[in-house]
Enzyme design. Structure first.
Site, mmCIF file in Angstrom:
data_model
loop_
_atom_site.group_PDB
_atom_site.id
_atom_site.type_symbol
_atom_site.label_atom_id
_atom_site.label_comp_id
_atom_site.label_asym_id
_atom_site.label_seq_id
_atom_site.Cartn_x
_atom_site.Cartn_y
_atom_site.Cartn_z
ATOM 1 N N TYR A 84 -14.443 7.681 1.432
ATOM 2 C CA TYR A 84 -14.019 9.008 0.675
ATOM 3 C C TYR A 84 -15.201 9.539 0.086
ATOM 4 O O TYR A 84 -14.773 10.226 -1.042
ATOM 5 C CB TYR A 84 -12.881 8.633 -0.352
ATOM 6 C CG TYR A 84 -11.739 8.068 0.157
ATOM 7 C CD1 TYR A 84 -10.967 8.638 1.083
ATOM 8 C CD2 TYR A 84 -11.161 6.953 -0.259
ATOM 9 C CE1 TYR A 84 -9.809 8.111 1.776
ATOM 10 C CE2 TYR A 84 -10.091 6.380 0.254
ATOM 11 C CZ TYR A 84 -9.348 6.810 1.100
ATOM 12 O OH TYR A 84 -8.115 6.241 1.607
ATOM 13 N N TYR B 156 0.290 12.146 1.616
ATOM 14 C CA TYR B 156 -0.642 11.136 1.934
ATOM 15 C C TYR B 156 0.086 9.730 2.383
ATOM 16 O O TYR B 156 0.944 9.213 1.288
ATOM 17 C CB TYR B 156 -1.788 10.939 0.894
ATOM 18 C CG TYR B 156 -2.570 9.961 1.132
ATOM 19 C CD1 TYR B 156 -3.772 10.412 1.968
ATOM 20 C CD2 TYR B 156 -2.431 8.673 1.147
ATOM 21 C CE1 TYR B 156 -4.792 9.524 2.184
ATOM 22 C CE2 TYR B 156 -3.654 7.858 1.484
ATOM 23 C CZ TYR B 156 -4.603 8.088 1.985
ATOM 24 O OH TYR B 156 -5.624 7.304 2.559
ATOM 25 N N ASP C 258 7.924 5.598 1.421
ATOM 26 C CA ASP C 258 6.641 5.182 1.586
ATOM 27 C C ASP C 258 6.131 4.675 0.036
ATOM 28 O O ASP C 258 6.008 5.469 -0.800
ATOM 29 C CB ASP C 258 5.634 6.176 2.101
ATOM 30 C CG ASP C 258 4.029 5.621 1.792
ATOM 31 O OD1 ASP C 258 3.847 4.479 1.182
ATOM 32 O OD2 ASP C 258 3.242 6.167 2.194
ATOM 33 N N LYS D 154 -0.172 -2.257 -1.739
ATOM 34 C CA LYS D 154 -0.867 -2.608 -3.014
ATOM 35 C C LYS D 154 -0.683 -3.459 -4.006
ATOM 36 O O LYS D 154 -0.995 -4.484 -4.288
ATOM 37 C CB LYS D 154 -0.838 -0.980 -3.645
ATOM 38 C CG LYS D 154 -1.554 0.269 -2.712
ATOM 39 C CD LYS D 154 -1.611 1.263 -3.323
ATOM 40 C CE LYS D 154 -2.234 2.350 -2.730
ATOM 41 N NZ LYS D 154 -3.791 2.530 -2.802
#
Ligand code: PMP
Length: 451
Positions: free
Chosen positions: A22, A152, A258, A287
């Protein structure tokens, strides 16, 4: 000649060999940056011995602090037994036990666990499952997915198709599937003139209107529950998620939740969808699953969906998907201890932590440079504002300036554009929260003094 310092040597090796994610590498390598070599609790330490608050939980993954003794022990003990075995015609004890423990913590009915290795694959798996579920039923019209603007969901091509952030996603449009796009809640500038406290989820009608023309072609709607993270911590009303659930029910569409970023206690509850009192058809999580230790992800589904893949050996009804590290025992062993810490420590102390977190956010909300202060659980954000209350011109790079100053003040912050956000490990103490808040305030004041 004086020997090069270890830090400079590492930075030089990085410049020569690492492709940073990124990041426009040319700009990144023009400046020195910290080389982290150690972590302890909510702190990271660099090779120069400097200490930083990990204000963003090392990309939203860390729950219990760095180098946690119980997680370290779980990792070492499992490594001494076996690090990895394939889930191919066999299984492993840690993954099986973890699946059962996750099923016990999941919303009602989501009792089946599919393992993968990161948030993107958890969502990619969910998309393929949703599509094939309808195929297996002969409902071949259902071939589309819907997602919100600003969404996202990951960086693999399926999830990039769902994404609605131009800087990440626009360039890949020619090689990604078209997705039905519905307008995300815009709570910072509500088109219905509501405030966060007077909101009744009116904008759900606009989402429904965008989806309706495609309702009988959609296999799933994919959504970030209550917080659109990457686009700038857009926190929205649970009523919108409730109405989305009801819409999907009316039209026979699957709802994919999500929870990659918001799961495992970030929002104050184990799952963000609990705030809306809904049960999704599929939950994606990653995560925080391992407390931020190792890459592991899960896609949680109901048994009726799983049974939709039953058939005969060799037919095409099975879910032909997996990864080398599916169900990795090291990650599973650590995840099991992380879930125990979540249940036995993080959740019982949550109320107290939320009070301290709320106090820091109210402190920010009262500053002149703070716009649209918003928080849910242990996720908080605000937009940097000029003295007249307007956004800074983009070319000021205010977020970037704040980031540099925050580092000097001992906080690893990483704003999203001009949105500053806090998402520290859930284990952070009230005193640490207060100290971190004061350092962030100093960093912002110093950054403002540079323009
Ligand atoms: N979904 C959401 C909501 C996310 O925030 C992210 C990552 N920030 C992902 C999916 C992708 O996860 P990963 O980076 O582990 O692939």
């Amino acid at each position: 000649m004086k020997a090069m310092s270890r830090t400079l040597e590492l930075l030089e090796l990085e410049r020569r060999h690492v492709w940073p994610p990124y990041t426009q590498a040319r700009a990144y390598f023009e400046h020195a940056h910290p080389v982290i070599e150690r972590g302890e609790g909510v702190f990271l330490f660099d090779t120069e011995g400097r200490r930083y608050y990990d204000a963003f939980s090392s990309w939203w993954v860390n729950l219990h602090g760095h180098s946690h003794p119980a997680l370290n022990a779980a990792l070492a003990e499992q490594a001494a037994r076996v690090a990895h075995t394939a889930m191919a015609g066999q299984t492993n004890d840690q993954a099986v036990l973890l699946a059962a423990e996750l099923a016990a913590m999941a919303p009602q009915g989501l009792t089946r666990v599919f393992f993968s290795d990161n948030g993107s694959t958890a969502v990619e798996v969910a998309m393929k499952m949703a599509f094939q579920y309808f195929r297996n039923r002969g409902e071949t019209r259902r071939v589309k997915f819907a997602a919100l603007t600003g969404a996202y969901h990951g960086d693999t091509l399926g999830t990039v198709a769902l994404g609605g952030i131009d800087i990440f996603h626009a360039i890949y449009r020619p090689i990604t599937i078209p997705v039905v796009r519905a307008p995300a809640p815009a709570c910072g500038a509500c088109p219905y003139g509501r405030t966060r406290s007077s909101c009744q989820g009116e904008c759900a009608a606009d989402i429904e209107a965008a989806l309706l023309p495609h309702a009988d072609e959609l296999c799933a709607v994919v959504v970030e529950p209550l917080v659109q993270g990457a686009v700038g911590m857009g926190i929205y009303s649970p009523e919108v998620l409730r109405r989305l659930r009801a819409f999907c029910d009316r039209h026979g569409i699957l709802l994919i939740d999500d929870e990659v970023a918001m799961g495992f206690g970030r929002t104050g509850r184990v799952w963000a969808c609990e705030h809306a009192g809904i049960v999704p058809d599929i939950i994606c999580a990653a995560k925080g699953l391992t407390g931020g230790y190792l890459p592991m992800a899960v896609t949680l589904v109901a048994d009726w969906l799983y049974e939709g893949f039953f058939g005969e050996p060799g037919d095409s009804r099975a879910f032909y998907h997996g990864h080398s590290f599916t169900g990795n025992p090291l990650a599973a062993a650590v995840a099991r201890v992380s879930l125990r810490l979540l249940r036995e420590e993080r959740l019982p102390e949550m109320e107290e932590k939320l009070a301290a977190f709320g106090a820091v956010m109210r402190f920010f909300a009262a500053r002149p440079w703070c716009g649209d202060a918003r928080w849910l659980g242990m996720v908080g954000a605000f937009d940097l504002r000029a003295p007249d209350g307007t956004p800074f011109p983009a070319d000021y790079g205010m977020g970037r300036r704040v980031n540099i100053m925050a580092r000097e003040e001992g906080v690893y912050l990483r704003p999203l554009g001009d949105t500053v956000y806090l998402m520290p490990p859930l284990s952070i103490t009230a005193a640490e929260l207060g100290d971190m808040g004061a350092r962030i305030e100093r960093a912002i004041d110093r950054a403002l003094a540079t323009v």
